[in-house]
Design an enzyme around this catalytic site. Structure first.
Site, PDB file in Angstrom:
ATOM      1  N   GLU A  94     -15.039  14.760  53.618  1.00 45.48           N
ATOM      2  CA  GLU A  94     -15.679  15.814  53.142  1.00 45.48           C
ATOM      3  C   GLU A  94     -14.517  17.168  53.090  1.00 45.48           C
ATOM      4  O   GLU A  94     -14.759  18.277  53.008  1.00 45.48           O
ATOM      5  CB  GLU A  94     -16.764  16.426  53.976  1.00 45.48           C
ATOM      6  CG  GLU A  94     -16.542  16.547  55.531  1.00 45.48           C
ATOM      7  CD  GLU A  94     -17.730  16.664  56.392  1.00 45.48           C
ATOM      8  OE1 GLU A  94     -18.897  17.073  55.732  1.00 45.48           O
ATOM      9  OE2 GLU A  94     -17.757  16.427  57.662  1.00 45.48           O
ATOM     10  N   HIS A 152     -25.891  20.245  62.107  1.00 46.78           N
ATOM     11  CA  HIS A 152     -26.200  21.117  61.393  1.00 46.78           C
ATOM     12  C   HIS A 152     -27.904  21.230  61.578  1.00 46.78           C
ATOM     13  O   HIS A 152     -28.184  22.407  61.212  1.00 46.78           O
ATOM     14  CB  HIS A 152     -26.108  20.988  59.938  1.00 46.78           C
ATOM     15  CG  HIS A 152     -24.641  21.478  59.708  1.00 46.78           C
ATOM     16  ND1 HIS A 152     -24.150  22.460  60.187  1.00 46.78           N
ATOM     17  CD2 HIS A 152     -23.944  20.631  58.884  1.00 46.78           C
ATOM     18  CE1 HIS A 152     -22.590  22.399  59.722  1.00 46.78           C
ATOM     19  NE2 HIS A 152     -22.628  21.355  58.949  1.00 46.78           N
ATOM     20  N   ARG A 185     -25.918  11.708  63.687  1.00 47.92           N
ATOM     21  CA  ARG A 185     -24.739  12.519  63.083  1.00 47.92           C
ATOM     22  C   ARG A 185     -24.082  13.489  64.394  1.00 47.92           C
ATOM     23  O   ARG A 185     -25.118  14.279  64.817  1.00 47.92           O
ATOM     24  CB  ARG A 185     -24.923  13.306  62.095  1.00 47.92           C
ATOM     25  CG  ARG A 185     -23.558  14.171  61.655  1.00 47.92           C
ATOM     26  CD  ARG A 185     -23.436  14.774  60.319  1.00 47.92           C
ATOM     27  NE  ARG A 185     -24.270  15.914  60.338  1.00 47.92           N
ATOM     28  CZ  ARG A 185     -24.440  16.529  59.067  1.00 47.92           C
ATOM     29  NH1 ARG A 185     -23.513  16.222  57.987  1.00 47.92           N
ATOM     30  NH2 ARG A 185     -25.098  17.720  58.809  1.00 47.92           N
ATOM     31  N   ASP A 212     -19.234  20.385  51.900  1.00 51.40           N
ATOM     32  CA  ASP A 212     -18.125  20.682  52.383  1.00 51.40           C
ATOM     33  C   ASP A 212     -17.036  20.237  51.339  1.00 51.40           C
ATOM     34  O   ASP A 212     -16.120  20.967  51.355  1.00 51.40           O
ATOM     35  CB  ASP A 212     -17.941  20.183  53.760  1.00 51.40           C
ATOM     36  CG  ASP A 212     -18.488  20.780  55.052  1.00 51.40           C
ATOM     37  OD1 ASP A 212     -18.197  22.259  54.829  1.00 51.40           O
ATOM     38  OD2 ASP A 212     -19.090  20.409  55.708  1.00 51.40           O
TER      39      ASP A 212
END
Length: 251
Positions: free
Chosen positions: A144, A43, A68, A170
């Site tokens: 998530e 993200h 990530r 999430d």
């Protein structure tokens, strides 16, 4: 310092989060006392070339470098480790099969299917990297979704999986709630503690993303092994906002 050394000393890892694709911003973060820093390629605004420069900045210090990845795709998982990451967080792991596919990319044969070519990892982690790599790299499967919650025992009982990483936003969406950090007295909070309990039952480490140091401390007290507090982007915005408000408030 490594994850294993920190955990064996009896304390939790304090992890920082990097969303800004800039080497200097990364250097600033790396010198503030974090145990580890995660380059967010999902993200954040970070491409692979950015990530390499940021990992380079991190490894000028003793901070543990993490990535990530954008999604589970073997190529980017392996390239991130080859670039020097010692921890990999993989989003949206919803089943044992997905977790197994992910961790197989973290280990050289015969324990996995990682392709050999640690072009930067061997440079910074030592000439004997190939012999130690399988035990140096820590894999975090992100839990998530409702599907992952329902499959949690199947996921955390996987022998080669090191840890789970809870994404509360999430998870909240999947459980029908508004996405937010630091939930209390809610189904999301209950789910977080359930995931923690199941991970511990199977001898796995557990990590959680938080929005404040106070909540992170509560999560450590609850038994979490790694907590993420805020992000570089959030700290820039918060610091700038505080300065502007102080200026206007003082007139």
């Amino acid at each position: 310092m490594t994850f294993k050394q920190i955990w064996e000393s009896g304390r939790a890892v304090l992890n920082g989060w990097l969303s800004v694709p800039a080497g200097f911003a990364t250097e600033l973060m790396a010198r503030q006392g974090w145990d580890s820093l995660t380059v967010d390629m999902q993200h954040g605004l970070i491409e692979y070339g950015d990530a390499v420069r940021m990992l380079t900045a991190i490894t000028t210090t003793g901070v543990i470098p993490m990535v990530r990845v954008p999604w589970f795709e073997p190529g980017i998982v392996m390239k991130s480790i080859d670039a020097g990451a010692l921890g990999v967080i993989c989003p949206m792991i919803n089943s044992r099969a997905e977790a197994e596919a992910f961790v197989s990319c973290l280990r050289y044969a015969p324990r996995g299917r990682r392709s050999y070519g640690p072009i930067r990892a061997a440079l910074i982690h030592g000439a004997d990297y190939a012999q130690r790599a399988n035990d140096m790299v820590t894999g975090f499967a992100m839990i998530e979704t409702r599907a992952a919650l329902e499959a949690i025992d199947d996921i955390v009982s996987l022998p080669e999986l090191d840890a789970v990483y809870i994404g509360p936003s999430d998870l909240a969406l999947s459980l029908g709630e508004a996405p937010r950090f630091d939930p209390v007295d809610s189904p999301v909070h209950d789910a977080i503690l359930h995931i923690l309990a199941r991970a511990k039952h199977h001898g796995k480490r557990a990590a959680v993303h938080t929005g404040s140091a106070a909540y992170a401390r509560k999560m450590v007290d609850a038994g979490f092994d790694l907590v993420t507090v805020g992000s570089d982007a959030a700290f820039i915005a918060q610091g700038a906002s505080a300065a502007v408000q102080a200026f206007h408030g003082g007139t």
